[in-house]
Write an enzyme that holds these catalytic residues in place. Structure first.
Site, mmCIF file in Angstrom:
data_model
loop_
_atom_site.group_PDB
_atom_site.id
_atom_site.type_symbol
_atom_site.label_atom_id
_atom_site.label_comp_id
_atom_site.label_asym_id
_atom_site.label_seq_id
_atom_site.Cartn_x
_atom_site.Cartn_y
_atom_site.Cartn_z
ATOM 1 N N HIS A 27 41.715 46.066 40.070
ATOM 2 C CA HIS A 27 42.175 47.002 39.040
ATOM 3 C C HIS A 27 41.078 47.369 38.043
ATOM 4 C CE1 HIS A 27 46.385 48.349 37.463
ATOM 5 N NE2 HIS A 27 45.524 49.333 37.501
ATOM 6 N N ASP A 50 52.573 47.617 36.642
ATOM 7 C CA ASP A 50 51.828 46.402 36.968
ATOM 8 C C ASP A 50 52.656 45.188 36.540
ATOM 9 O OD1 ASP A 50 49.757 44.427 37.144
ATOM 10 O OD2 ASP A 50 48.243 45.861 36.468
ATOM 11 N N HIS A 52 51.117 42.780 35.351
ATOM 12 C CA HIS A 52 50.259 42.317 34.244
ATOM 13 C C HIS A 52 49.836 43.502 33.382
ATOM 14 C CE1 HIS A 52 49.421 40.262 38.111
ATOM 15 N NE2 HIS A 52 49.538 39.143 37.419
ATOM 16 N N ASP A 54 46.995 43.766 31.785
ATOM 17 C CA ASP A 54 45.546 43.994 31.977
ATOM 18 C C ASP A 54 44.850 44.467 30.702
ATOM 19 O OD1 ASP A 54 45.969 43.297 34.584
ATOM 20 O OD2 ASP A 54 45.620 45.281 35.439
ATOM 21 N N HIS A 67 39.213 42.461 36.189
ATOM 22 C CA HIS A 67 40.427 43.207 36.573
ATOM 23 C C HIS A 67 41.620 42.907 35.659
ATOM 24 C CE1 HIS A 67 41.967 40.059 39.767
ATOM 25 N NE2 HIS A 67 41.942 39.591 38.542
ATOM 26 N N ASP A 158 49.603 49.255 40.234
ATOM 27 C CA ASP A 158 49.163 47.990 40.836
ATOM 28 C C ASP A 158 50.246 47.553 41.819
ATOM 29 O OD1 ASP A 158 48.668 45.230 41.366
ATOM 30 O OD2 ASP A 158 47.568 45.052 39.473
ATOM 31 N N ASP A 160 50.987 44.827 42.811
ATOM 32 C CA ASP A 160 51.694 43.598 42.408
ATOM 33 C C ASP A 160 52.837 43.860 41.423
ATOM 34 O OD1 ASP A 160 50.698 43.498 39.723
ATOM 35 O OD2 ASP A 160 49.002 42.244 40.308
ATOM 36 N N GLU A 203 44.867 46.790 44.066
ATOM 37 C CA GLU A 203 45.145 45.364 44.326
ATOM 38 C C GLU A 203 45.800 45.121 45.680
ATOM 39 O OE1 GLU A 203 43.949 42.844 42.582
ATOM 40 O OE2 GLU A 203 43.250 43.892 40.789
#
Ligand SMILES: [Mn+2]
Length: 246
Positions: A27, A50, A52, A54, A67, A158, A160, A203
């Site tokens: 990312h 995402d 997260h 980030d 990332h 992302d 994830d 990702e």
């Protein structure tokens, strides 16, 4: 490709009037894609989908992974907290905390929680999505970061953000994420704003997991992109279609 090259390439493609899709990879790539995007659109809204947020700074990241920090490098308000790193002199902070929205987050570090609260960054956790439903989450997102839709949108997706059941081959999977259908619906709705000119899909790591995991993850990523670009579950009827008679 280096980050500077990615930024320049994104800028070049946008200046030709095209939409840019970048596939990753980690990312941290978004440092470059958003930077390039913001060179063309100086008022940009960021939808960050995402697990997260980030937005760690190099001083708060426990892992030290770039990332987990792209948004701190890009955000003007956070520059007092971000040390000047060698090799990043080209990078001009180009977005504001008020232009960012997080969707699907469920693994937030302490410093990230602090930053989100301090700057009141628009954030929809999995719980918010459960409670409000995705349609309402996106409505509120647009209301918060792009209410008159006068800005172009950068959508950073992302993989994830999806539940590991749908996207297991990724570096930092987090349980209890979006279903694939929720992810597809979200990007379908974002596409309907007609404001997206930059997309990251990141990702995806086909080196991780079994062959089946890899296939599942790559298929999910493809479905997300197809959904964005107009593949709908509703069958399109040709205008000359007639129901056959016996
Ligand atoms: Mn993530």
């Amino acid at each position: 490709m280096t980050l500077v090259q990615i930024s320049d390439k994104v800028e070049e493609i946008l200046r030709c009037g095209q939409t840019v899709v970048t596939l990753g990879g980690d990312h941290s790539m978004s440092v470059a894609t958003i930077h390039g995007h913001a060179k063309v659109e100086n008022d940009l809204a960021i939808i960050w989908i995402d697990a997260h947020p980030d937005i760690n700074t190099p001083l708060t990241s426990a892992s030290g992974n770039i990332h987990g920090m792209p948004l701190s490098f890009l955000t003007k308000e956070l520059q007092p907290y971000v040390p000047k790193l060698p090799g990043f002199e080209w990078l001009k902070p180009c977005i504001s905390v008020k232009d960012i929205a997080f969707i699907g987050v469920r693994d937030i570090d302490k410093a990230e929680r602090y930053i989100i609260d301090k700057y009141n960054i628009t954030t929809f956790t999995m719980r918010d999505i459960d409670k409000l439903g995705m349609e309402c989450v996106l409505e509120r997102t647009i209301e918060a970061i792009n209410p008159t839709l006068n800005k172009k949108i950068h959508m950073s997706f992302d993989i994830d953000s999806l539940d590991p059941a749908f996207a297991p081959s990724t570096g930092t999977p987090v349980p209890y994420g979006l279903s694939l259908r929720e992810g597809m619906f979200l990007v379908e709705e974002i596409a309907l704003t007609n404001k997206v000119t930059g997309i990251d899909l990141v990702e995806i790591n086909p080196d991780l997991g079994s062959q089946r995991d890899q296939f599942t993850t790559i298929s999910a990523a493809a479905e997300v992109l197809y959904a964005f670009f107009g593949k709908r579950t509703k069958t399109q009827l040709p205008s000359d279609y007639v129901l056959p008679k016996p």
